[in-house]
Design a protein around this motif. Sequence first.
Motif, PDB file in Angstrom:
ATOM      1  N   ALA A 127      18.355   4.607 -13.651  1.00  0.00           N
ATOM      2  CA  ALA A 127      16.905   4.684 -13.821  1.00  0.00           C
ATOM      3  C   ALA A 127      16.368   5.908 -13.092  1.00  0.00           C
ATOM      4  CB  ALA A 127      16.265   3.420 -13.274  1.00  0.00           C
ATOM      5  N   ALA A 128      15.272   6.452 -13.596  1.00  0.00           N
ATOM      6  CA  ALA A 128      14.640   7.603 -12.953  1.00  0.00           C
ATOM      7  C   ALA A 128      14.147   7.212 -11.566  1.00  0.00           C
ATOM      8  CB  ALA A 128      13.479   8.086 -13.808  1.00  0.00           C
ATOM      9  N   ASN A 140      11.584   7.157  -8.448  1.00  0.00           N
ATOM     10  CA  ASN A 140      10.155   7.270  -8.184  1.00  0.00           C
ATOM     11  C   ASN A 140       9.998   7.929  -6.824  1.00  0.00           C
ATOM     12  OD1 ASN A 140       7.578   6.794  -7.179  1.00  0.00           O
ATOM     13  ND2 ASN A 140       7.341   4.917  -8.359  1.00  0.00           N
ATOM     14  N   SER A 148       7.458   8.942  -5.183  1.00  0.00           N
ATOM     15  CA  SER A 148       6.394   8.443  -4.315  1.00  0.00           C
ATOM     16  C   SER A 148       6.876   7.213  -3.551  1.00  0.00           C
ATOM     17  CB  SER A 148       5.176   8.105  -5.169  1.00  0.00           C
ATOM     18  OG  SER A 148       4.267   7.340  -4.440  1.00  0.00           O
ATOM     19  N   TYR A 149       7.526   6.298  -4.273  1.00  0.00           N
ATOM     20  CA  TYR A 149       8.042   5.095  -3.615  1.00  0.00           C
ATOM     21  C   TYR A 149       9.088   5.481  -2.560  1.00  0.00           C
ATOM     22  CZ  TYR A 149      10.515   0.733  -2.804  1.00  0.00           C
ATOM     23  OH  TYR A 149      11.104  -0.351  -2.187  1.00  0.00           O
ATOM     24  N   GLU A 201       7.477   6.923   0.505  1.00  0.00           N
ATOM     25  CA  GLU A 201       6.835   5.870   1.298  1.00  0.00           C
ATOM     26  C   GLU A 201       7.855   5.148   2.180  1.00  0.00           C
ATOM     27  OE1 GLU A 201       4.509   3.030  -0.917  1.00  0.00           O
ATOM     28  OE2 GLU A 201       3.512   4.642  -2.027  1.00  0.00           O
ATOM     29  N   GLN A 202       8.997   4.805   1.576  1.00  0.00           N
ATOM     30  CA  GLN A 202       9.992   4.066   2.348  1.00  0.00           C
ATOM     31  C   GLN A 202      10.548   4.941   3.465  1.00  0.00           C
ATOM     32  OE1 GLN A 202       9.746   0.928   1.456  1.00  0.00           O
ATOM     33  NE2 GLN A 202       8.516   1.833  -0.165  1.00  0.00           N
ATOM     34  N   LYS A 205       8.049   5.047   6.184  1.00  0.00           N
ATOM     35  CA  LYS A 205       8.001   3.768   6.895  1.00  0.00           C
ATOM     36  C   LYS A 205       9.165   3.662   7.892  1.00  0.00           C
ATOM     37  CE  LYS A 205       5.400   0.917   3.676  1.00  0.00           C
ATOM     38  NZ  LYS A 205       5.347  -0.355   2.924  1.00  0.00           N
ATOM     39  N   TYR A 206      10.357   4.071   7.429  1.00  0.00           N
ATOM     40  CA  TYR A 206      11.507   4.015   8.331  1.00  0.00           C
ATOM     41  C   TYR A 206      11.337   4.989   9.495  1.00  0.00           C
ATOM     42  CZ  TYR A 206      14.265   0.924   5.373  1.00  0.00           C
ATOM     43  OH  TYR A 206      14.729  -0.159   4.672  1.00  0.00           O
ATOM     44  N   LYS A 213      -2.700   3.081  -0.184  1.00  0.00           N
ATOM     45  CA  LYS A 213      -3.667   3.834  -0.972  1.00  0.00           C
ATOM     46  C   LYS A 213      -5.079   3.456  -0.545  1.00  0.00           C
ATOM     47  CE  LYS A 213      -1.031   4.226  -5.212  1.00  0.00           C
ATOM     48  NZ  LYS A 213      -0.787   3.542  -6.481  1.00  0.00           N
ATOM     49  N   GLU A 270      -6.927   7.815  -5.939  1.00  0.00           N
ATOM     50  CA  GLU A 270      -6.343   6.859  -5.002  1.00  0.00           C
ATOM     51  C   GLU A 270      -5.281   7.549  -4.168  1.00  0.00           C
ATOM     52  OE1 GLU A 270      -5.123   3.488  -7.337  1.00  0.00           O
ATOM     53  OE2 GLU A 270      -7.191   2.794  -7.508  1.00  0.00           O
ATOM     54  N   LEU A 295       8.980  -3.271  10.505  1.00  0.00           N
ATOM     55  CA  LEU A 295       8.359  -3.163   9.199  1.00  0.00           C
ATOM     56  C   LEU A 295       7.747  -4.516   8.840  1.00  0.00           C
ATOM     57  CD1 LEU A 295      10.847  -0.969   7.143  1.00  0.00           C
ATOM     58  CD2 LEU A 295       8.797  -0.290   8.393  1.00  0.00           C
ATOM     59  N   GLN A 311      11.366  -4.296  -0.274  1.00  0.00           N
ATOM     60  CA  GLN A 311      12.492  -3.370  -0.306  1.00  0.00           C
ATOM     61  C   GLN A 311      13.743  -4.055  -0.834  1.00  0.00           C
ATOM     62  OE1 GLN A 311      12.532  -1.991   3.741  1.00  0.00           O
ATOM     63  NE2 GLN A 311      11.321  -0.167   3.251  1.00  0.00           N
ATOM     64  N   GLN A 328      16.652  -2.123  -8.773  1.00  0.00           N
ATOM     65  CA  GLN A 328      17.141  -0.759  -9.002  1.00  0.00           C
ATOM     66  C   GLN A 328      18.607  -0.782  -9.407  1.00  0.00           C
ATOM     67  OE1 GLN A 328      15.874   1.160  -5.332  1.00  0.00           O
ATOM     68  NE2 GLN A 328      14.469   2.467  -6.481  1.00  0.00           N
ATOM     69  N   GLY A 338      19.072  -1.373 -12.843  1.00  0.00           N
ATOM     70  CA  GLY A 338      18.654  -0.278 -13.720  1.00  0.00           C
ATOM     71  C   GLY A 338      17.168  -0.206 -14.007  1.00  0.00           C
ATOM     72  N   PHE A 339      16.339  -0.862 -13.197  1.00  0.00           N
ATOM     73  CA  PHE A 339      14.901  -0.813 -13.415  1.00  0.00           C
ATOM     74  C   PHE A 339      14.275   0.374 -12.683  1.00  0.00           C
ATOM     75  CE2 PHE A 339      15.864  -5.079 -14.665  1.00  0.00           C
ATOM     76  CZ  PHE A 339      14.919  -5.410 -15.613  1.00  0.00           C
ATOM     77  N   GLU A 340      13.379   1.054 -13.377  1.00  0.00           N
ATOM     78  CA  GLU A 340      12.612   2.139 -12.770  1.00  0.00           C
ATOM     79  C   GLU A 340      11.527   1.534 -11.899  1.00  0.00           C
ATOM     80  OE1 GLU A 340      10.347   4.964 -15.301  1.00  0.00           O
ATOM     81  OE2 GLU A 340      12.280   5.137 -16.336  1.00  0.00           O
ATOM     82  N   VAL A 341      11.141   2.201 -10.817  1.00  0.00           N
ATOM     83  CA  VAL A 341      10.077   1.682  -9.966  1.00  0.00           C
ATOM     84  C   VAL A 341       8.750   2.357 -10.308  1.00  0.00           C
ATOM     85  CG1 VAL A 341       9.291   1.324  -7.596  1.00  0.00           C
ATOM     86  CG2 VAL A 341      11.730   1.313  -8.119  1.00  0.00           C
ATOM     87  N   GLN A 360       4.325   2.129  -9.531  1.00  0.00           N
ATOM     88  CA  GLN A 360       3.349   1.578  -8.595  1.00  0.00           C
ATOM     89  C   GLN A 360       1.998   1.461  -9.289  1.00  0.00           C
ATOM     90  OE1 GLN A 360       4.615   4.573  -5.787  1.00  0.00           O
ATOM     91  NE2 GLN A 360       4.714   3.020  -4.196  1.00  0.00           N
ATOM     92  N   ARG A 362      -2.158   1.060  -9.710  1.00  0.00           N
ATOM     93  CA  ARG A 362      -3.374   1.550  -9.088  1.00  0.00           C
ATOM     94  C   ARG A 362      -4.040   0.411  -8.340  1.00  0.00           C
ATOM     95  NH1 ARG A 362      -5.880   5.957 -10.720  1.00  0.00           N
ATOM     96  NH2 ARG A 362      -7.762   4.957  -9.973  1.00  0.00           N
ATOM     97  N   LEU A 363      -4.928   0.729  -7.407  1.00  0.00           N
ATOM     98  CA  LEU A 363      -5.713  -0.309  -6.736  1.00  0.00           C
ATOM     99  C   LEU A 363      -6.875  -0.725  -7.626  1.00  0.00           C
ATOM    100  CD1 LEU A 363      -6.256   1.008  -3.092  1.00  0.00           C
ATOM    101  CD2 LEU A 363      -4.753  -0.841  -3.789  1.00  0.00           C
TER     102      LEU A 363
END
Lengths: 718, 343
Positions: free
Chosen positions: A416-417, A419, A421-422, A425-426, A429-430, A504, A526, B106, B114, B121, B124-127, B129, B131-132
């Motif tokens: 999978a591609a 992300n 941004s995610y 973020e992680q 955070k670490y 955000k 955002e 955390l 996480q 992941q 095989g799932f793309e992540v 996010q 919007r608020l």
Amino acid sequence: MLISYNWLKQLLPSLKATPYEVKERLSVTLAEVGSVKKRGEDYILEIENKALTHRPDCFSEYGLAREVAAAFDLKIDAPLPGSNELNLPKKKGGLTQELKVKVVDQTLCPRYTAVVLTNLKVAPSPNWLKTAVERLGLRSINNVVDITNYVMLQLGQPLHAFDASKLINLSGARSKELFLGIIVRSAKKGERLITLDGEERRLAEDMLLICERKSGKPIALAGIMGGEETEVDNSTTAVVLESANFEAFNNRATSRQLGLRTEASLRFEKGLDPNLTMLGLNRAIELLAKHCHGNLAGEIVDIYPQKAESKTISIDCLNANQFIGVNLTAIEIQKILNRLEIQSILKPRTLARSASTSVAGERSSGQVAAGSTFKLTIPTFRRDLNIPADIYEEIARLYGLNNLTPTLPKRSIKPAAVNSSYSLEQQIKYAMKELGFTEVYTYSFTKVQPFSGFNLFQGSTLKLQNPISPELEHLRTTLTPSLLGKTRENAKRLEGFKIFELGKVTWPSEIRRGQTKKSRGGLPNEPLLLAAVWYQKENDYQKFYYTAKGEIEMLLKKIKAKLKPTPNNSRHSLEAVIINEQGSKIGFFTAIDDSTFAFEIKLDSLIKSTDPLQFTTKFQTISLHPPVLFDLAVIVDESTAVEEIITTIQQSGGELLVNVEPFDLYFDEKTLGKGKKSIAFHLTFQSMEESLSEDGVKPFFQKIVQALKNQHQAKIRG
Amino acid sequence: MEADQILTLQKDFQARIGSTLTPRELQQLKTELVGKKGALTQLTKSLSKLSTKEKSTLGKKINQTKQILLGLLEIKEQALTEHPGLIKLPKIDPTFPGIKPQTGHLHPITQVTQRAVEIFQKMGFEVWQARLVDDKYHNYLSLNFPEGHPAMDIMDTLWINDNLLPITHTSSMQNRVLRSKKPPLSAIVLGRCFRREATDPTHEHTFHQLEGVFVDEKVSLSDLIGTLKNFLESFFERELKIKVQPSFFPFVEPGIEIMAECIFCHRKSRQSCKTCGGSGWIELVPAGMIHPNVLKDGGVDPKIYSGFAWAIGLDRLSMLTFGIDDIRWFHSGDLRFLQQFVI
């Protein structure tokens, strides 16, 4: 929705299951049954209304009984209440007026069925009736009203009884020409109606009303609540009994606008089957005749211009099997649909299909043949069944969702591609955790707080129309105030801590000239922010500051940003700007008070299309020759930034100067003079090619000293 | 070999001699230095490969070092044997607790997120996010909630204006995910969601969801059940009994609720179980086959493709994982709570 187990048994004498077994089964075939409660000799099962939003036919005991029958593969033995021929003797006396009904808006009222009943005796309900309405949660009022409610609970058709004499009076006609008429129309602006609950309702246009025909006076909010003026009371002897069908969306809009939800609107707003009105009316007439001595005064009025017909849906058995993930034969599918009163006809297979397969062949092979198509006739009470997927659901739930074999989809193994941004973020955070910060979540809603000076966003906030409380009215534009709030709370218990939040916020997009809301999609920006707070009640202020600064610098290095402090800050306005690689301002680092520091950064510009977790470090060759070390202490003006001095040293020190490290800073008026500070540096000279000697490096050192004197009027100490 | 190396060796042994506290350790050090395989012995041996000039300079240095170190060893040996009390160290009580380093933490929901994301992941799932704040189209209309439909009442919405709202679920991104590319599509969406609800131990107006979307040819309801069963078993690291109940959400057809056997009472000793309330099952994942209207709105032909979607409540998953009994702790910012969750 509540359902009486005893009543179920009456309709389904062959039902062997206990109330608890019914609960278990219905929970996996229809919707979760929340509870079973013993009530005297009876058991009441409850299903949350929300879970039946899509099933208006199930807002009745009869509808739920149908579902129980389907679930246990039983047949309802008793005839549908109200479906038998009415055979009532016409009594003499009483009201004889003909009821005249006009429906103005037929989309909002697809069917209006009504009749006049006379010679009624209004009285308290007999015990059986009282129990029947009360066990399902309604209040007993009198025999006439209770019967209309009882029919609604049984069949799901709301009814309303108007006092016929009061209605006639409203027409204003002389006694010679008594007039009994009803008109169904939308409200006009400014109209009012006092409903049965005694409230005066201000009506808005588009609200559907039942009105007296001649005077046009509103007598009921259609499908929601009747009016006080035509209420059935103890002196009532004749009623107009209404059993109508009202359009769902309009009904819901009206009930929401008035904040008035009733048992009737609960049903109408889901969309009822217009074919139900006659059943409901017949059933009510039957009961009113039997228990209130009522008799018909004239014919049943039934305005039903466009009859609701059964829908037909075609389904392909192969698609059904594939969609559910089963292997049912056409006959098995047909049997399941039969249980739901859905008629099915297997369409003749097209000639292109192999002639060797047949229904019989399917049975023996257990395989359904491609192209087996059913033409289904859907009963009108199932208004929720419209497309093949709806039918697949029916098959799946009656086949048994728990009989399905869990499988995994077949898919390509392409990764999978990422992300970015995610991932960023992680990573951050670490990094914050490594630096000893604890992550905090705070609400996205705040009360607006004055937070000037270092707010990254200067515009106004977005506001909620219906906030939960005034403290949670605005969508926050910054994280720091929330963190400072949590800091104050924790400070009551702890001496020191470090907290952060990453999330955000909402920055309303400014609409520039020539731009419309639409061209920006109307959505606010955002940005992703990171904020942190250091708190240390008792502290060595210098150590506290430099430690905090060291930590933020460590973080900024990772994200290729840096601090740009201004020298000579006073203790209470210590403030630095954070800039990114390109030099634009992305955040701030500031003192809040003697025991608190805070920073906030906008991370958006750091989100690149590439994976932030990829390795970016490049190895630096390490010299194998020993270094030569010098220490250098200089006295300069307080206003001279350390960074400037370092730059001067680096520029004048030559290639062999590999490291400059400031290590001792102090202010002392007595020894240094007013407005002066002393800073010491470790200087490291090293070559890749040879071992250096102190004498060899001396000239470079001298150059540095000279440059510092020239450029910063520095005095060299020691 | 370099002079440097000899110097380093000398410094190293000096330090070690200094910190040695028993004659036996000292003897060991001596062997390490000048024994058959000792460090200095090795250095001397390696001299043979060098030029005569180098041999003489480095040889001298090695010798010097040897003399210094042997001298030190001798002095230390004498000191240790003659005056055992010579070396004084402060007293240690090894039963006294060590000093706790200041570590970071955390948030428990971050930790659970996480972990869940990592599993998806791997599958095989793309992540994605969420919007608020989003518009009515993405939060409702594109999800088969017709304007004015009673289904909208299912979620108590906070409104900014007629069009904008803080999202009520992460399905707000479904339309964008469907439009992002041609199937096969597999994505999870993380997001913070909001409902107009009063808070109590099990209700929060702010909560977090992990939405999943999977679309391809011939995707079945059984695939949906299998995918989530596998996820849950991977998350809780055990085999789990699964129960499926029908449920209603406008954007799926059929809609289901996936329940797992209670991970606390395992459907035994149920009466007393606080987590499942005695039912033996916990509702974990509302899900369903994506409604054809939603696929159509997302530019996906429902005649060719089918798919499923689900939403996992991360707050609830976190409560189950850590045994947290009150959802209000999550946004309390209380360090007594947050600093319990160490990984």
